[in-house]
Design an enzyme around this catalytic site. Sequence first.
Site, short mmCIF file in Angstrom:
data_model
loop_
_atom_site.label_atom_id
_atom_site.label_comp_id
_atom_site.label_asym_id
_atom_site.label_seq_id
_atom_site.Cartn_x
_atom_site.Cartn_y
_atom_site.Cartn_z
N LYS A 72 0.84 -1.21 0.00
CA LYS A 72 0.00 0.00 0.00
C LYS A 72 0.87 1.26 0.00
O LYS A 72 0.70 2.13 -0.84
CB LYS A 72 -0.91 0.00 1.24
CG LYS A 72 -1.57 1.34 1.52
CD LYS A 72 -2.48 1.29 2.72
CE LYS A 72 -2.02 1.97 3.96
NZ LYS A 72 -1.69 3.37 3.96
N ASN A 73 1.79 1.32 0.94
CA ASN A 73 2.55 2.57 1.06
C ASN A 73 3.49 2.79 -0.12
O ASN A 73 3.79 3.93 -0.47
CB ASN A 73 3.30 2.61 2.40
CG ASN A 73 2.33 2.83 3.56
OD1 ASN A 73 1.17 3.21 3.33
ND2 ASN A 73 2.77 2.59 4.78
N ARG A 105 -9.07 -0.18 3.79
CA ARG A 105 -8.14 0.81 3.24
C ARG A 105 -6.80 0.17 2.87
O ARG A 105 -6.11 0.66 1.98
CB ARG A 105 -7.87 1.91 4.27
CG ARG A 105 -9.02 2.85 4.52
CD ARG A 105 -8.58 3.97 5.44
NE ARG A 105 -7.28 4.45 5.01
CZ ARG A 105 -6.34 4.93 5.83
NH1 ARG A 105 -6.57 5.04 7.11
NH2 ARG A 105 -5.18 5.34 5.36
C1 UD1 Z 1 4.19 6.81 6.94
C2 UD1 Z 1 3.18 5.73 6.71
C3 UD1 Z 1 2.53 5.32 8.04
C4 UD1 Z 1 3.60 4.95 9.06
C5 UD1 Z 1 4.68 6.01 9.14
C6 UD1 Z 1 5.86 5.59 10.01
C7 UD1 Z 1 2.37 6.17 4.47
C8 UD1 Z 1 1.26 6.67 3.62
N1 UD1 Z 1 2.17 6.23 5.79
O1 UD1 Z 1 3.49 7.94 7.47
O2 UD1 Z 1 1.67 4.21 7.80
O3 UD1 Z 1 3.02 4.76 10.33
O4 UD1 Z 1 5.19 6.34 7.85
O5 UD1 Z 1 6.44 4.42 9.51
O6 UD1 Z 1 3.39 5.71 3.99
N2 UD1 Z 1 6.98 14.20 11.52
C9 UD1 Z 1 7.16 15.52 11.83
N3 UD1 Z 1 7.11 16.44 10.80
C10 UD1 Z 1 6.89 16.06 9.51
C11 UD1 Z 1 6.70 14.70 9.20
C12 UD1 Z 1 6.75 13.78 10.22
O7 UD1 Z 1 7.36 15.88 12.99
O8 UD1 Z 1 6.87 16.94 8.63
C13 UD1 Z 1 7.01 13.19 12.60
C14 UD1 Z 1 5.64 12.53 12.81
O9 UD1 Z 1 4.82 13.26 13.68
C15 UD1 Z 1 6.03 11.16 13.40
C16 UD1 Z 1 7.39 10.88 12.71
O10 UD1 Z 1 7.86 12.12 12.20
O11 UD1 Z 1 6.22 11.26 14.78
C17 UD1 Z 1 7.34 9.88 11.57
O12 UD1 Z 1 6.37 10.29 10.62
P1 UD1 Z 1 6.49 9.92 9.07
O13 UD1 Z 1 7.58 8.90 8.89
O14 UD1 Z 1 6.59 11.18 8.30
O15 UD1 Z 1 5.09 9.24 8.79
P2 UD1 Z 1 4.18 9.37 7.51
O16 UD1 Z 1 5.05 9.52 6.30
O17 UD1 Z 1 3.08 10.36 7.72
#
Ligand code: UD1
Length: 442
Positions: A24-25, A412
């Site tokens: 999915k991701n 989903r």
């Molecule tokens: C993706 C995955 C999700 C998974 C996550 C962590 C998809 C669509 N989703 O989510 O299923 O749980 O990786 O493996 O692929 N953060 C910030 N600022 C930012 C971005 C992130 O502070 O701009 C923090 C977040 O709050 C979190 C951490 O970084 O604590 C990791 O988030 P991130 O790896 O970005 O997750 P997603 O890409 O949203």
Amino acid sequence: MNKNAYKITGGRPLRGHINISGSKNAVLGVLAASMMIDGACVLENVPDISDVHVMVDLCRSLGAVIESEKTPEGSLKLSIDPRTINTYKATGPEVSKIRASYYLLGALLARSGKASLRMPGGCNFGQRPIDLHLKAFKAMGAKGANPEDLSGGIITLKADPLKGTNVFFDIVSVGATINVMLAAAKAQGKTTIINAAKEPHIVDVANFLNAMGARIKGAGTDTIRIVGVPVLPGNFSYSIIPDQIETGTYMVAAAVTNGDVTIHNIIPTHMEPLSSKMREMGYTIEENEDNDSIRVYREDDEVITGTNIKTSPYPGFPTDLQPQAVVLLCLSKGISKMHENVWQNRFQYIPELTKMGANINVYERVALVSGIEKFKAATVEATDLRAGAALVCAALAAEGTSYVTNAGRIDRGYENIVEKLRSLGADIEESSVNVYDIDGEA
Ligand code: UD1
């Protein structure tokens, strides 16, 4: 109150063979990337799940032509032509249905130097900022959105032109790493991403872009180097990697039902964080010689003992398998500890698991799990996608009939979950439930 639910009568060991679907991701990142290319492409092994349908609709709303064909195996084959894209705006309400819509920011910036996006949605794990994405785009020359003020709900970025630069992430972020990779693939000059995320789907998106003509090196390590190119010719086929989280969910389902399941079309090294914990607990995990399947079972006299797990970015233990792993810990001897190190608030499902007899105490980001003999049947709500999958695993192990409501959240991310589980001997069906009747509250 009627809700779409899964009705599960548990206590049957799962046995047999199943195939895992595309990730999915990975496919959500690849679909966004396909919007940047200057030719057509074909995507294979695309999972037939609702997040993919939403992303395909979003890409069509930009003007891309996408034809979808169901294969005999149940996956989708997508023929994509983005050359008809006629807008840089993805601002409709459907953007907020999924998290991965944020990849359209990087893809549209790469395509035309402009992007406008409604704030993305996704599972609710507490705060999910996108400041890292926006700071990186700003460093690459994009103007518009202020990372500190997104109160308007629509982000608009413009770059003239987008320029490569060094991007350092002080937090490892999957989404920000992919988004910068997309933008940098067509930016002027070189971009180096330092402290990049290393998840398998990041490598898949990079491989897809490289197959289109991009110049990306180091995906899968913490330093990714990208040399921007003006044109990505496209005109080829690409097959999506297998889903690490779907695989892990079936590993847990096999284990908690005392079953014996061989899971095919997987990459066993992606499963190592879970496999090593399950072996430590007493389960047998066998990889086949061709390195594309895994067998999960428990020797007759093996005692399953608890363990401690901490989620962290790849190659650490995936946060998206945390709820399923907690179900595993519930049915082990002793007290186990689950430390959620990625998301601020990812234990919302625990009150639901408690209705099934789980004995868990949460202290901020740590769940202390005391082992129980059995789950009991209950009506529980899928509070989010992976939480829902975990509750399905618990219901498969429980004596009696459970209902997991809000099952649309599970759809989903899991292709044909009902048929796949049934093929392993599970008693599961879709059901429309009057929750209050079942709970005796009506
Ligand atoms: C993706 C995955 C999700 C998974 C996550 C962590 C998809 C669509 N989703 O989510 O299923 O749980 O990786 O493996 O692929 N953060 C910030 N600022 C930012 C971005 C992130 O502070 O701009 C923090 C977040 O709050 C979190 C951490 O970084 O604590 C990791 O988030 P991130 O790896 O970005 O997750 P997603 O890409 O949203």
